[in-house]
Design an enzyme around this catalytic site. Structure first.
Site, PDB file in Angstrom:
ATOM      1  N   ASP A  67       0.819  -1.209   0.000  1.00 21.51           N
ATOM      2  CA  ASP A  67       0.000   0.000   0.000  1.00 21.51           C
ATOM      3  C   ASP A  67       0.854   1.261   0.000  1.00 21.51           C
ATOM      4  O   ASP A  67       2.033   1.247   0.344  1.00 21.51           O
ATOM      5  CB  ASP A  67      -0.942   0.010   1.201  1.00 21.51           C
ATOM      6  CG  ASP A  67      -0.210   0.071   2.537  1.00 21.51           C
ATOM      7  OD1 ASP A  67       0.768  -0.693   2.695  1.00 21.51           O
ATOM      8  OD2 ASP A  67      -0.603   0.867   3.408  1.00 21.51           O
ATOM      9  N   GLU A 121       0.254  -0.868   5.752  1.00 19.05           N
ATOM     10  CA  GLU A 121       1.352  -0.291   6.524  1.00 19.05           C
ATOM     11  C   GLU A 121       1.221   1.214   6.661  1.00 19.05           C
ATOM     12  O   GLU A 121       1.606   1.790   7.689  1.00 19.05           O
ATOM     13  CB  GLU A 121       2.685  -0.636   5.844  1.00 19.05           C
ATOM     14  CG  GLU A 121       3.925  -0.386   6.704  1.00 19.05           C
ATOM     15  CD  GLU A 121       4.481   1.023   6.603  1.00 19.05           C
ATOM     16  OE1 GLU A 121       5.347   1.382   7.422  1.00 19.05           O
ATOM     17  OE2 GLU A 121       4.055   1.782   5.703  1.00 19.05           O
TER      18      GLU A 121
END
Length: 349
Positions: A67, A121
């Site tokens: 991400d 994250e």
């Protein structure tokens, strides 16, 4: 995997926009990419991608996040530079780790090499890594984050992400009623100066990132809401910091995320292995301590044999100018391959 294929992998990964919470398309791409190369691969409920080679101990984990922060950047290639959201943070480290993993497909080694692309994250609480930690063994961990091809990141600060609410009473701005905005300012002035170290990494940092206290120009607001991002140096417990600052708070507090800082010794076997590999490839290793936090803060619970490494200039993280140099990216794969081989050699000797 040929070098052109490794560059194409990087480009394909960068092209797929994958902000936190919308990683499924990239997760599917990695799933199919590994399946097409005849790897056994799992996609779990958090869209993590997990694949392994070999069996038994030692278990060496290669992991980075899929991400990115929000805000799409047009993909483009200029000479050796690839631009796009996540080009630095952390799709080039992700692609480098995956490429190094693929290179081990036909190698002989004793142990298990695991690749994991994780989600979430960049959002609070790293949902992907927390799920990953439930299902994998790890004796050694290479975490992928940008730090340059010659950089070895050995430390991250911890984090306290808080939402606070200060209450007052809606009234004329000329009245003597309590002003919640002033309560917030008073709280900030007390917290901002505590635990100052010799440098930013060793100091508590206090950053309000959102403040809302809407009212008319001559009306005192009834409340002030703020989001506060506090970075905590290693050696200080985030729980203790929360207790300490709560004493200064004339309001309500909500803990969104709390994690302690982490620091790895320069004598750690993974650090030494990377130092050797970087030097073997004609570079001078540099140790780095970052003032943010990463999944290293969580993964250290699995093993203290952990280090962060990856290509890219971390000063470009979360900016609209993110890019990665392909030569740096390719050299980082070579360095990772050498370091991983050395770890298996040492662990099995």
């Amino acid at each position: 995997m040929k070098l052109l294929e490794e560059v194409k992998l990087l480009q394909d990964i960068i092209k797929i926009y994958s902000p936190s919470g919308n990683e499924k398309k990239l997760s599917d791409f990695l799933l199919n990419s590994l399946k097409n190369q005849n790897f056994e691969v799992e996609q779990d409920r958090e869209w993590n991608i997990i694949s392994s080679i070999g069996s038994g101990a030692p278990y060496v984990l290669l992991t980075s996040h899929m991400d990115t922060v929000s805000g799409e950047i047009p993909f483009r290639v200029e000479a050796n530079k690839i631009y796009g959201r996540g080009a630095c943070d952390a799709k080039s480290p992700l692609a480098a780790l995956l490429s190094a993993f693929v290179r081990f497909k036909n190698k002989k080694f004793k142990g298990t090499l695991i690749f994991a692309g994780v989600t979430g994250e960049e959002a609070p609480n790293s949902r992907g890594t927390l799920e990953l930690m439930k299902k994998v063994k790890a004796d050694f961990i290479f975490l992928g984050e940008p730090g340059s091809v010659d950089g070895i990141t050995i430390g991250y600060k911890g984090r306290l992400l808080l939402k606070v609410l200060f209450k007052g009473k809606a009234s004329h701005s000329s009245s003597e009623e309590e002003n919640p905005v002033l309560k917030f300012i008073e709280f900030s002035n007390k917290v901002i100066g505590i635990h100052r170290g010799e440098n930013l990494f060793e100091s508590l940092s206090y950053s309000p990132t959102s403040i809302v206290a809407e009212s008319e120009s001559n009306v005192m607001p009834s409340e002030c809401r703020a989001t506060i991002d506090i970075r905590v140096p290693p050696g200080l417990s985030h729980e203790d910091i929360l207790k300490e600052i709560s004493k200064y708070l004339d309001g309500e507090i909500e803990l969104v995320e709390g994690v302690d800082g982490v620091i790895t010794s320069k004598n750690n076997i993974l650090v030494k292995t990377l130092v050797k590999a970087i030097r073997e490839h004609g570079l001078s290793p540099k140790y780095k301590r970052k003032t943010g936090s990463s999944d290293m803060n969580l993964l250290v619970r699995l093993t203290e044999n952990i280090v962060t490494y990856g290509p890219g200039d971390s000063s470009l993280d979360h900016t609209d100018g993110e890019f990665i140099d392909t030569e740096e990216y390719l050299k980082s794969i070579d360095i990772l391959e050498s370091a991983i081989l050395e770890i298996f050699r040492i662990a099995s000797s």
